[in-house]
Scaffold this motif. Structure first.
Motif: not given
Ligand code: TRP
Length: 332
Positions: A152, A41, A137-138, A146, A44, A39, A134, A130, A148, A6-10
């Motif tokens: 992070q 996000a 989320d994970i 993860v 977030q 994700l 987060q 936040y 990142v 699981l990973t993601g970006d705003r």
């Molecule tokens: N905080 C991460 C960023 O600013 C975005 C993010 C949100 C994220 N939820 C996450 C990254 C869960 C990894 C896992 O880029």
């Protein structure tokens, strides 16, 4: 069971080369080894964009296009919109009991971000906390890994702490995730600043067309101590060479340029022209794939909805286990 990512970006803007080396590259590389959830996000992102939430809409699509453009395979990877998985909000609330105010206040990334943002009416609770959301989320996706960027790491550490606390207090339901940072932990900005950031205007975006790319590269910061192309130059800490190392697959060419640069037998212009050529070649297939998906917005919409639907089913299952572990599943 297949291990999960699981990973993601705003969704606050298009993704750039820093995102690529820090995290996207690992996601693309590992997508067939891990069951992967990425994700978007937006919840977030709202923590510091709540006064103008309308900026997120277009960015949700732009970031999805970036994902597809770099080669995340939509048959394989679930692209997930955070606000469409409300179970995340529920888990966040339960996690809030497991974290102290003092711990949140020590988070170095959040501290740094608060400094940059200069919140006029004080730091919103949502922003400051936040890292807890987060962690939800994970863990709601039971991710093992993860991928990142380096900044992070404190978030993953926070998530690990929460998992240990939850599992010890209630039941062993959650998985302690591991972070994975890209080979190049942090790509400097084109201005030589420590990292690429939208607010510094020092980024090369994955979607930059050739003319924009050329301009960025030709105006890059190099060795400030070097006045003439015949002066011996410094390669270490010179962002032009850092980019060559990351994006020019012709290692012999890079070594030769470094040697000549150190001796003062090559000018900045030539080194940059060769960097432009390498980056343009790297970005060409990314732009191509982006254009293909841009022409099919219906398909992109489907990919997001389908990824989110599958992810939500996983989240709902985890929440059942969480409520049972917490002994609040009163009617089950
Ligand atoms: N905080 C991460 C960023 O600013 C975005 C993010 C949100 C994220 N939820 C996450 C990254 C869960 C990894 C896992 O880029």
């Amino acid at each position: 069971m297949e291990k999960r990512i699981l990973t993601g970006d705003r969704p606050t803007g298009r993704l750039h080369l820093g995102h690529y080396v820090g995290s996207l590259q690992n996601r693309v590389r590992l997508q067939y080894e891990y069951d992967t959830y990425v994700l978007i996000a937006d919840v977030q992102a709202l923590t510091d964009n709540f006064e103008h939430p309308e900026v997120l809409r277009q960015n949700v699509f732009d970031v999805t296009l970036d994902y597809l453009a770099v080669g995340l395979d939509p048959e394989r990877v679930k692209i997930v919109v955070q606000s469409m998985v409300p179970e995340l909000a529920e888990l966040t609330i339960y996690f809030m009991n497991l974290v102290t105010v003092a711990t949140l206040e020590r988070n170095p990334t959040v501290k740094e971000e608060i400094k940059q943002r200069n919140f006029k009416r004080g730091v919103p609770v949502g922003f400051w906390s936040y890292p807890i959301s987060q962690a939800a989320d994970i863990t709601i996706f039971k991710a093992h890994l993860v991928p990142v960027g380096e900044d992070q790491l404190p978030m993953i550490e926070q998530a690990r702490e929460i998992v240990r606390r939850f599992n010890a207090l209630y039941d062993k339901v959650l998985i302690e995730p591991k972070a994975m940072v890209g080979e190049v932990a942090r790509l400097p900005g084109t201005d030589g600043a420590a990292k690429m950031s939208k607010s510094l205007n020092n980024c090369i975006y994955l979607s930059d067309p050739p003319e924009v790319l050329r301009k960025c590269v030709m105006s890059m910061f190099t060795d400030p101590t070097r006045i003439h192309p015949t002066d011996p130059g410094h390669v270490e800490g010179n962002p032009v060479f850092t980019y060559h190392d990351s994006f020019n697959p012709d290692k012999a060419e890079v070594e030769e340029l470094k040697e000549r640069y150190r001796k003062g037998t090559v000018g900045d212009v030539e080194v940059k022209q060769r960097l432009f050529a390498a980056l343009d070649k790297f970005l060409a297939p990314i732009r191509q794939r982006r254009a293909e998906y841009e022409a099919k917005p219906e398909r992109v919409r489907e990919i997001i909805l389908e990824g989110t639907r599958k992810a939500r089913a996983v989240a709902q299952q985890t929440m059942k286990e969480v409520r049972t572990a917490m002994k609040i599943a009163y009617f089950d």
